[in-house]
Enzyme design. Sequence first.
Site, PDB file in Angstrom:
ATOM      1  N   ASN A  57       1.273  -6.249   0.090  1.00 56.30           N
ATOM      2  CA  ASN A  57       0.245  -6.918   0.882  1.00 56.30           C
ATOM      3  C   ASN A  57       0.607  -6.766   2.363  1.00 56.30           C
ATOM      4  O   ASN A  57       1.728  -6.378   2.710  1.00 56.30           O
ATOM      5  CB  ASN A  57       0.134  -8.398   0.486  1.00 56.30           C
ATOM      6  CG  ASN A  57       1.398  -9.184   0.800  1.00 56.30           C
ATOM      7  OD1 ASN A  57       2.510  -8.659   0.777  1.00 56.30           O
ATOM      8  ND2 ASN A  57       1.240 -10.466   1.101  1.00 56.30           N
ATOM      9  N   HIS A  58      -0.353  -7.049   3.232  1.00 54.23           N
ATOM     10  CA  HIS A  58      -0.148  -6.714   4.661  1.00 54.23           C
ATOM     11  C   HIS A  58      -0.639  -7.864   5.528  1.00 54.23           C
ATOM     12  O   HIS A  58      -1.840  -8.060   5.692  1.00 54.23           O
ATOM     13  CB  HIS A  58      -0.922  -5.440   4.982  1.00 54.23           C
ATOM     14  CG  HIS A  58      -0.406  -4.685   6.168  1.00 54.23           C
ATOM     15  ND1 HIS A  58       0.712  -5.074   6.880  1.00 54.23           N
ATOM     16  CD2 HIS A  58      -0.889  -3.560   6.779  1.00 54.23           C
ATOM     17  CE1 HIS A  58       0.913  -4.200   7.862  1.00 54.23           C
ATOM     18  NE2 HIS A  58      -0.037  -3.284   7.818  1.00 54.23           N
TER      19      HIS A  58
END
Length: 237
Positions: A57-58
């Site tokens: 995830n970012h």
Amino acid sequence: MSGHLAPPRSDQVHRPQRWLLRGGRPASRWLIRRRYDVRVHHAERFPRSGPVVVTANHIGIIDGPLMAIFAPRPVHALTKIEMFDGRLGRFLKLTGQIPLDRYRTDPAAVRTALRVLREGDAVGVFPEGTRGNGELDSFRRGAAYLALVTGAPVVPLTFIGSREPGGHTDSLPPKGARIDIVVGQPIPVDAVPWPRRSSTVAALTDDLHQRMLAGLKDALAETGRSLPGPLPPGDSA
């Protein structure tokens, strides 16, 4: 070299540099840990050898460097091409990161990533395509495609704490902040020979998405933490 000749071929692209990525990781970890409390959970889950597609995830601008430096093995992360200007761009190239045009098909980035994987190393992908709330609301097909071409397992990472709630897209956590990196269970993928159907890539993408959502939920429960929420209005990465 024979593996590079399978379509799409990867023998005609340069392998990203790796000497600084490999040799500089211990010193980089030491420096970063002087500012942040970085904790890597379940490093033993990461395959010790062979190709790996790392997905994450970012939420923050430092997720890419954290992936390259703190993953149990060096990672060549696909990084938006806009960051490859000036001194930062030269540094990213020296550390073996792979420039990616996010707004159109980028054959050079794909072939470079395949070269890394076919030589038994790790490639990093942020399936959301941009920084945001980190809740995996969107999920692009790149990771599934690379895994299907090479038969590399997919190893999910969950980043927690690399951006504070309310922080803008380029903000850094305050000094002393805790950053958790949770390594998920490897997801085996069988290689599919050319030609690969779009429906096959789509099906694996959906499966990876669901597995990463489950892993994200588990990581938050294990660490007792939460994600930072959306970027401020009008902010984008």
